[in-house]
Structure formats: structure tokens, C-alpha cells
Write an enzyme that holds these catalytic residues in place. Structure first.
Site, mmCIF file in Angstrom:
data_model
loop_
_atom_site.group_PDB
_atom_site.id
_atom_site.type_symbol
_atom_site.label_atom_id
_atom_site.label_comp_id
_atom_site.label_asym_id
_atom_site.label_seq_id
_atom_site.Cartn_x
_atom_site.Cartn_y
_atom_site.Cartn_z
ATOM 1 N N GLY A 118 -0.721 -2.914 5.944
ATOM 2 C CA GLY A 118 -0.662 -4.256 6.518
ATOM 3 C C GLY A 118 -1.941 -5.007 6.208
ATOM 4 N N THR A 119 -2.177 -6.089 6.922
ATOM 5 C CA THR A 119 -3.394 -6.871 6.660
ATOM 6 C C THR A 119 -4.600 -6.082 7.179
ATOM 7 O OG1 THR A 119 -2.917 -8.114 8.677
ATOM 8 C CG2 THR A 119 -2.271 -9.131 6.609
ATOM 9 N N GLY A 120 -5.393 -5.602 6.229
ATOM 10 C CA GLY A 120 -6.444 -4.642 6.535
ATOM 11 C C GLY A 120 -7.466 -5.152 7.530
ATOM 12 N N VAL A 178 -13.262 -4.725 1.103
ATOM 13 C CA VAL A 178 -12.735 -3.410 1.472
ATOM 14 C C VAL A 178 -11.842 -3.586 2.697
ATOM 15 C CG1 VAL A 178 -13.315 -1.082 2.261
ATOM 16 C CG2 VAL A 178 -14.772 -2.206 0.572
ATOM 17 N N GLY A 179 -10.614 -3.101 2.606
ATOM 18 C CA GLY A 179 -9.686 -3.187 3.737
ATOM 19 C C GLY A 179 -9.717 -1.912 4.565
ATOM 20 N N THR A 218 0.887 -1.164 0.000
ATOM 21 C CA THR A 218 0.000 0.000 0.000
ATOM 22 C C THR A 218 0.914 1.199 0.000
ATOM 23 O OG1 THR A 218 -1.911 -0.997 1.112
ATOM 24 C CG2 THR A 218 -1.513 1.277 1.620
#
Ligand code: ASP
Length: 293
Positions: A214-216, A192-193, A163
């Protein structure tokens, strides 16, 4: 609240999805050059909001990161983009989610903030708005999108991610933050994150500007950027506030990185993944670019 000293500060990230052992020389050079451009703007008095939009637009356009041109298709085979931007002094904010096929989602997020009464537009409505406002569409997706630096074709079937984001303090004491992503690879259609969510992914107020990566799903469940801002408001120092939220993301099973700038011009860029592409610049410190420790 009054600014303490006339100071500017900036941090950029190119995602916390960096993998140890891969070569990030190109992105480090790119982030360093971009930090220099942003620093020149801040030094001559450009507003933080304009600088973070400029930085994220460039990060989206270059194709080196998993945002804009470097985005990868969802599991249904097409690109869906998320972006957000926030202006600290006014708390004005704008975002787009699951936006297909536009070159610079962050500019559209800013237009949502400035030209509509809303904070977020998603999907078909975001697309109609972007068209109406004459933002540039991707005409030939097959030729436009490219694989970002450090991403291999094998990554596309995993939950690998990247990102981009920018946070800045300008000479007038205003803070702003912006974040943009193509999301996690292989994500479900419509996923959607944290990135377009004002609160978890992006936050700016009168104390701090924050962009997460990062991991949303884990960032959302930890509260993310706004949880850091709330801790700061209740007196927790910037470093500790960021650490608390990163620890919570880890406890929930995710990994993440944060860039944050305070109203005093303090900059922090911690992460609990293998690495995070990042650069910092400030009126009282030289430009620094790193991916790992
Ligand atoms: N946070 C982004 C998302 O979950 C991915 C990333 O930061 O790498 O969409």
C-alpha cells in the site's frame, strides 16, 4: 512456544494497487500456480524462510508485478528497489533499500541477514555488497524492465503502486515473511517506503508473519506490520489487530493491504484499497486466488 498441530499455511500478495475494472486474469493464474508450488514445498517439509524467499524471487522475476522486473523508474529516471525478509523463530532479518539494478533484491536481503552483522544495507553500500556476493545485475535495463499487468503508461506519473510479498508457516511451526517492491511510481530519488523496513513492511515472530502493501508513507506512520504483531501479543485476535492498523492507515489518508499467517495456521488477507492480488493455501484448505472481493 510449541506448535499446536502439524500444519502449514501460506499467503502471497501481488500488491494492493489493483484498480477496479482492469483485467487480472494473468496474475490470478500466476499467483495460483505459485501458491501450488509453494504448497508442495511446505507439504514436504521445506522451511518457511526458504519458501517465502522462493515465492518472492519468482514474483520479482516474472515482471507481472511492481517489483523486480516490473519496477518503474523514480522521478530521476532510474530504478531503485527495496526488499526485506524476516525469520520468526530467531527474529533474524535482512533488508536492502534504494538498490539499483539487481534481478532479485529479496535474495540480497537474505544475504544481508545471513552474511553480515547488519539488518539493512542501502544505496551504494547495498550495490557494492550485492556485487561482492555475486548477485545477478540487470545488464540492459531498457530491455529487462517491463510494464506489469494492470499498469498503464498513465499510472507512471501518478502515485500508483504494487508490491509483492509472502508469509508462511511451515510444518515445524516456524513463521517467515518477505516483501519486495519497485516502490510507488514517480517517487523521488532516494525515497524509501515501508517495504524494506523490518517493522512496518515485514514482520515475523513466534506468533505471526506479516507482509504489507500500500502507500508506504501511511503504513510507516501507522506502525504497520509490527503494530499488528504487538496487538496480537497483547491478546487482540488476528482479524481485529489487522483491522485496527488498516483503519489507522485509512484515517491517515492511505490505502493498504495485509497478508498474515498465525502460528495456528490462520490466514487473513484484508485490504482497504480497491483490490489486492492475492493467493492462499494451507494443509486444511484449498488454494484460493483473488484480486477483488
Ligand atoms: N508499499 C510500497 C511502497 O510504498 C508500495 C506498494 O505496496 O504497492 O513502496
Amino acid at each position: 512456544m510449541k506448535q499446536l498441530t502439524k500444519k502449514y499455511a501460506l499467503a502471497l500478495h501481488g500488491g494492493a494497487g489493483a484498480v477496479a475494472g482492469r483485467d487480472y486474469t494473468t496474475t490470478e493464474k500466476h499467483l495460483g500456480d505459485l501458491a501450488r508450488d509453494c504448497e508442495q514445498q511446505l507439504a514436504k517439509g521445506t522451511k518457511a524462510l526458504d519458501v517465502v524467499e522462493f515465492a518472492v524471487t519468482e514474483l520479482e522475476s516474472c515482471g507481472l508485478y511492481v517489483a523486480g522486473r516490473g519496477s518503474a523508474p523514480n522521478s530521476a529516471g532510474y530504478i531503485e528497489l527495496d526488499a526485506s525478509i524476516m525469520h520468526g523463530p530467531s527474529r533474524a532479518a535482512g533488508a536492502v533499500a534504494i538498490l539499483p539494478g539487481f534481478k532479485n533484491p529479496v535474495g540480497i536481503a537474505r544475504a544481508v541477514m545471513e552474511r553480515t552483522p547488519h539488518v539493512m544495507l542501502a544505496g551504494a553500500g547495498a550495490k557494492a555488497f550485492a556485487r561482492d556476493q555475486e548477485f545477478q545485475e540487470v545488464e540492459d535495463a531498457g530491455n529487462y524492465y517491463v510494464l506489469p499487468v494492470g499498469v498503464t503508461p498513465d499510472d507512471l506519473s501518478s502515485a500508483a503502486h504494487g508490491t509483492v510479498g509472502a508469509v508462511a508457516l511451515d510444518l515445524s511451526g516456524s513463521l517467515a515473511a518477505a516483501t519486495s517492491t519497485g516502490g510507488t511510481f514517480g517517487k523521488l530519488e532516494g525515497r524509501v517506503g515501508d517495504t524494506p523496513l523490518i517493522g512496518p513492511g515485514t514482520w515475523a515472530d513466534d506468533q505471526v508473519a506479516i507482509s504489507c502493501t500500500g502507500t508506504g508513507e501511511h503504513i510507516i506512520r501507522s506502525g504497520g506490520a509490527v503494530a499488528i504483531a504487538c496487538a496480537i501479543k497483547s491478546g487482540v485476535p488476528l482479524d481485529d489487530a489487522v483491522k485496527q492498523v488498516l483503519d489507522e492507515i485509512k484515517r491517515l489518508g492511505g490505502d493498504a493491504g495485509v497478508i498474515a499467517v498465525s502460528r495456528r495456521g490462520d490466514i487473513v488477507t484484508p485490504y482497504n484499497s480497491e483490490g489486492m492480488k492475492r493467493a492462499t493455501a494451507a494443509s486444511d484448505q484449498p488454494i484460493e486466488t483473488k484480486t477483488f472481493e
